[in-house]
Design a protein around this motif. Structure first.
Motif: not given
Length: 218
Positions: A100-102, A112-121
């Motif tokens: 989450x801090x990121x 900028x790049x349209x990449x997927x993002x996954x957050x682990x908490x």
């Protein structure tokens, strides 16, 4: 690299100890570059990855001691930067896996790049986020095992989280890891962030913070 003041625009609490701070000022930066922020609790400034939140310059802060607690409490911060090399992803479909801090860095890379993002908490977040969120260690491991069809991954989090992610993902695609947590002076002067790699000694504040995982681990 410049010295500057940042005035707080918004403070968003994500978990009991993790916050996003956005600022009224904007500075130009490349993805995953960082700034060094001055505190009253240490002679060494602390590194924070640059990103965005609601269209404003932002950083994520997890309180782990007096220095990070000081940063969350202040309305004006003194900093220098941007530091480090910007991260330019390779061609193809990519995904960022982060804590989450990121989130501000993830939002910037996604924009900028349209990449997927996954957050682990380790705990639920207090707000809705625009990316898939998994909570708890087992859910995070299952997420990593389920990721297929990518050409590259970028992992940013704790040492343990990064190593576990690398071990699971390394056979699926190229894995990059950001070693932000190793920064000391942030400008290559103190050599405190020296890290042994398969390609020799790297100073993460000037050679990184992003390295290929295979440079560091088997």
């Amino acid at each position: 690299m410049e010295n500057f003041s940042l005035t707080r625009s918004e403070l968003v609490q994500l978990t009991a100890d993790t916050f996003i701070i956005s600022f009224n000022e904007w500075i130009d930066f490349e993805p995953i570059q960082f700034i060094m922020i001055e505190t009253e609790t240490s002679i060494v400034r602390k590194p924070f990855g640059l990103g965005r939140w609601n269209g404003k310059l932002a950083i994520g802060v997890q309180i782990i001691g007096p220095g990070t607690n000081y940063i969350v409490q202040q309305s004006v911060l003194e900093a220098h930067g941007p530091c480090g090399k910007g991260f330019v992803p390779p061609e193809g479909k990519g995904a960022m896996i982060a804590t989450p801090a990121c989130l501000p860095m993830a939002l910037d890379l996604h924009k900028r790049y349209g990449c997927d993002v996954f957050i682990g908490s380790l705990e639920e977040l207090s707000i809705e986020i625009p990316f898939p969120l998994v909570v708890g260690d087992e859910a995070f491991l299952n997420l990593l095992r389920s990721l297929e069809g990518y050409d590259w991954f970028l992992v940013i989090g704790s040492d343990q989280m990064e190593k576990i992610s690398y071990d699971i993902l390394k056979g699926k695609a190229e894995v990059f890891v950001s070693f932000n947590e190793y920064m000391a002076c942030g400008i290559g002067a103190c050599r405190g962030c020296a890290k042994e790699t398969k390609n020799g000694l790297k100073h993460l504040c000037i050679d990184g913070p992003v390295l290929r995982g295979e440079e560091v681990w088997s």
